[in-house]
Design a protein around this motif. Sequence first.
Motif, mmCIF file in Angstrom:
data_model
loop_
_atom_site.group_PDB
_atom_site.id
_atom_site.type_symbol
_atom_site.label_atom_id
_atom_site.label_comp_id
_atom_site.label_asym_id
_atom_site.label_seq_id
_atom_site.Cartn_x
_atom_site.Cartn_y
_atom_site.Cartn_z
ATOM 1 N N LYS A 28 0.859 -0.948 -0.014
ATOM 2 C CA LYS A 28 0.082 0.009 0.047
ATOM 3 C C LYS A 28 0.945 1.471 0.132
ATOM 4 O O LYS A 28 1.843 1.302 0.790
ATOM 5 N N GLY A 29 0.560 2.042 -0.873
ATOM 6 C CA GLY A 29 1.241 3.531 -0.858
ATOM 7 C C GLY A 29 2.669 3.261 -1.214
ATOM 8 O O GLY A 29 3.106 2.666 -2.109
ATOM 9 N N PRO A 30 3.629 3.983 -0.468
ATOM 10 C CA PRO A 30 4.894 3.940 -0.504
ATOM 11 C C PRO A 30 5.687 2.571 -0.723
ATOM 12 O O PRO A 30 6.534 2.499 -1.399
ATOM 13 N N ASN A 31 5.086 1.850 0.302
ATOM 14 C CA ASN A 31 5.931 0.563 0.254
ATOM 15 C C ASN A 31 5.402 -0.326 -1.085
ATOM 16 O O ASN A 31 6.206 -1.111 -1.629
ATOM 17 N N ALA A 32 4.263 -0.096 -1.692
ATOM 18 C CA ALA A 32 3.841 -0.765 -3.008
ATOM 19 C C ALA A 32 4.750 -0.191 -3.993
ATOM 20 O O ALA A 32 5.401 -0.988 -4.876
ATOM 21 N N LEU A 33 4.802 1.132 -4.049
ATOM 22 C CA LEU A 33 5.884 1.568 -5.070
ATOM 23 C C LEU A 33 7.340 1.273 -4.924
ATOM 24 O O LEU A 33 7.866 0.938 -5.969
ATOM 25 N N ALA A 34 7.914 0.874 -3.497
ATOM 26 C CA ALA A 34 9.176 0.524 -3.163
ATOM 27 C C ALA A 34 9.338 -0.974 -4.028
ATOM 28 O O ALA A 34 10.227 -1.418 -4.332
ATOM 29 N N TYR A 35 8.232 -1.726 -3.679
ATOM 30 C CA TYR A 35 8.192 -3.302 -4.246
ATOM 31 C C TYR A 35 8.183 -3.205 -5.717
ATOM 32 O O TYR A 35 9.144 -4.109 -6.044
ATOM 33 N N VAL A 36 7.585 -2.506 -6.258
ATOM 34 C CA VAL A 36 7.556 -2.817 -8.036
ATOM 35 C C VAL A 36 8.870 -1.902 -8.605
ATOM 36 O O VAL A 36 9.319 -2.316 -9.613
ATOM 37 N N ARG A 37 9.483 -1.058 -7.839
ATOM 38 C CA ARG A 37 10.448 -0.354 -8.435
ATOM 39 C C ARG A 37 12.004 -1.077 -8.278
ATOM 40 O O ARG A 37 13.051 -0.804 -8.695
ATOM 41 N N GLU A 38 12.093 -1.951 -7.026
ATOM 42 C CA GLU A 38 13.461 -2.344 -6.578
ATOM 43 C C GLU A 38 14.039 -3.372 -7.665
ATOM 44 O O GLU A 38 13.371 -4.067 -8.152
ATOM 45 N N ARG A 39 15.371 -3.097 -7.473
ATOM 46 C CA ARG A 39 16.215 -3.987 -8.506
ATOM 47 C C ARG A 39 17.478 -4.022 -7.770
ATOM 48 O O ARG A 39 18.148 -5.378 -8.058
ATOM 49 N N TYR A 40 17.967 -3.394 -7.123
ATOM 50 C CA TYR A 40 19.430 -3.472 -6.494
ATOM 51 C C TYR A 40 19.319 -4.465 -5.349
ATOM 52 O O TYR A 40 20.561 -5.089 -5.309
ATOM 53 N N ALA A 41 18.399 -5.072 -4.829
ATOM 54 C CA ALA A 41 18.462 -5.985 -3.788
ATOM 55 C C ALA A 41 18.279 -7.297 -4.396
ATOM 56 O O ALA A 41 18.825 -8.318 -3.640
ATOM 57 N N PHE A 42 18.678 -7.533 -5.632
ATOM 58 C CA PHE A 42 18.489 -8.934 -6.105
ATOM 59 C C PHE A 42 19.606 -9.225 -6.917
ATOM 60 O O PHE A 42 20.050 -8.187 -7.778
ATOM 61 N N ARG A 43 19.961 -10.378 -6.984
ATOM 62 C CA ARG A 43 21.118 -10.953 -7.888
ATOM 63 C C ARG A 43 20.881 -10.691 -9.226
ATOM 64 O O ARG A 43 21.427 -10.564 -10.116
ATOM 65 N N ARG A 44 19.598 -11.071 -9.668
ATOM 66 C CA ARG A 44 18.990 -10.909 -10.905
ATOM 67 C C ARG A 44 18.670 -9.489 -11.297
ATOM 68 O O ARG A 44 17.951 -9.322 -12.552
ATOM 69 N N GLY A 45 18.547 -8.600 -10.412
ATOM 70 C CA GLY A 45 18.443 -7.075 -10.956
ATOM 71 C C GLY A 45 17.111 -7.119 -11.519
ATOM 72 O O GLY A 45 16.087 -7.192 -10.991
ATOM 73 N N ASP A 46 16.962 -6.538 -12.617
ATOM 74 C CA ASP A 46 15.855 -6.141 -13.396
ATOM 75 C C ASP A 46 15.071 -7.298 -13.889
ATOM 76 O O ASP A 46 13.886 -7.158 -13.870
ATOM 77 N N TYR A 47 15.649 -8.452 -14.035
ATOM 78 C CA TYR A 47 14.772 -9.866 -14.325
ATOM 79 C C TYR A 47 13.820 -9.961 -13.031
ATOM 80 O O TYR A 47 12.702 -10.272 -13.247
ATOM 81 N N GLN A 48 14.119 -9.904 -11.708
ATOM 82 C CA GLN A 48 13.511 -10.098 -10.725
ATOM 83 C C GLN A 48 12.423 -8.955 -10.491
ATOM 84 O O GLN A 48 11.300 -9.108 -10.321
ATOM 85 N N ARG A 49 12.993 -7.793 -10.972
ATOM 86 C CA ARG A 49 11.774 -6.555 -10.642
ATOM 87 C C ARG A 49 10.643 -6.835 -11.720
ATOM 88 O O ARG A 49 9.589 -6.566 -11.236
ATOM 89 N N VAL A 50 10.912 -7.088 -12.838
ATOM 90 C CA VAL A 50 9.673 -7.466 -13.676
ATOM 91 C C VAL A 50 8.855 -8.563 -13.359
ATOM 92 O O VAL A 50 7.636 -8.387 -13.295
ATOM 93 N N GLU A 51 9.622 -9.344 -12.618
ATOM 94 C CA GLU A 51 8.426 -10.522 -12.286
ATOM 95 C C GLU A 51 7.859 -10.072 -11.057
ATOM 96 O O GLU A 51 6.784 -10.551 -10.944
ATOM 97 N N ASN A 52 8.457 -9.296 -10.409
ATOM 98 C CA ASN A 52 7.523 -8.730 -9.213
ATOM 99 C C ASN A 52 6.398 -7.915 -9.628
ATOM 100 O O ASN A 52 5.413 -7.953 -8.814
ATOM 101 N N GLN A 53 6.664 -7.072 -10.768
ATOM 102 C CA GLN A 53 5.904 -6.182 -11.128
ATOM 103 C C GLN A 53 4.641 -7.188 -11.849
ATOM 104 O O GLN A 53 3.344 -6.715 -11.366
#
Length: 344
Positions: A212-237
């Motif tokens: 909800k709100g800011p944490n939802a935005l952080a969830y769909v935009r995050e990539r640096y926390a993952f070894r797979r970077g953008d690959y995991q980000r688009v899966e989370n999206q």
Amino acid sequence: MPSHASRPDRRSRRRTVLAIVASILVLIVAGCGAIAVLVATTLNQFETEKAAQVLPSYPGRPEKPRPTAAAESAEPVTILLLGSDTRAKAGPVLTATGSRTDTILLAHLSGDRTHLDLVSIMRDSWVTIPGYGANKINAAYAYGGAPLLVKTLEGMLDYPIDHVAVVNFEGFKALTEALGGVEVNNAIAFTSASNDASQQRYSFKAGRITLKGPNALAYVRERYAFRRGDYQRVENQRAFLIGLMETLTSREVLSSPTRIKRALDAVADHVAFDDGLTISRLTDIASTVATIPRENISAFTMPTLGTGMEGRQSVVYLDLDEVAAFGAALRADSTASYRPPAAR
């Protein structure tokens, strides 16, 4: 027995319940699926731009016969949905230049209305941008707005895009708040990273979580926390898309016109789409997408061969053979049988 006087109000409420989908169509980057369509009075809240400006004619554009109004409901529909950090403060949004888009997603509805594809295109994909040469695909949006990004994608797939919509991230955040949160099945536990010490960090456990709100935005935009970077980000999206679809079609939302109206008001100032997304077209798209079972929704990343360097830029190389195969499936209206390879 209900009185005759109650029937118009019931029909009006049904249309209102269906209305949220226009915002969801433009927010499919932030929410898959649709409940239905904006009625005319609600549609007026949203910015639209002339389709001819957003989807201009140009030499080499793939041909797709435009259906008559009567046949339109039997034609496949492809919508390019974009998520951006910034929007023009005034004037055209889709044709504005100078900004980049963090989220690029194709939503394709089959002609028989039984299958939906949600295809993420990684923003660092190395492509040929007409008139500019090789570059990351999100540079196309910076150079020429949505029209140039459309040309780039149509050249890749040899298939025309029917509509374009954009949402900025403030609209995305406002929608989740208006809905009271979105439940998501999170695959990997992580804590959002930031290069800005003043920016709040959020932790997400694996399994069912509420965003909800800011944490939802952080969830769909995050990539640096993952070894797979953008690959995991688009899966989370895409995981978020499914969660939003489930929220929007829940009994709690469908039975609450007030909640729906709150969601519409929250996103009205943050979305724009081409004026070809008419009431009748939105009605057709939205009312059928809401009935498609989960197993008939294909959500995947445009196939890639991995990452590499172009000069000093880290880029993603598309699997051009698979891109061509998916384009052929689009042209044959047979994407239900297309099986993308596992993401690398």
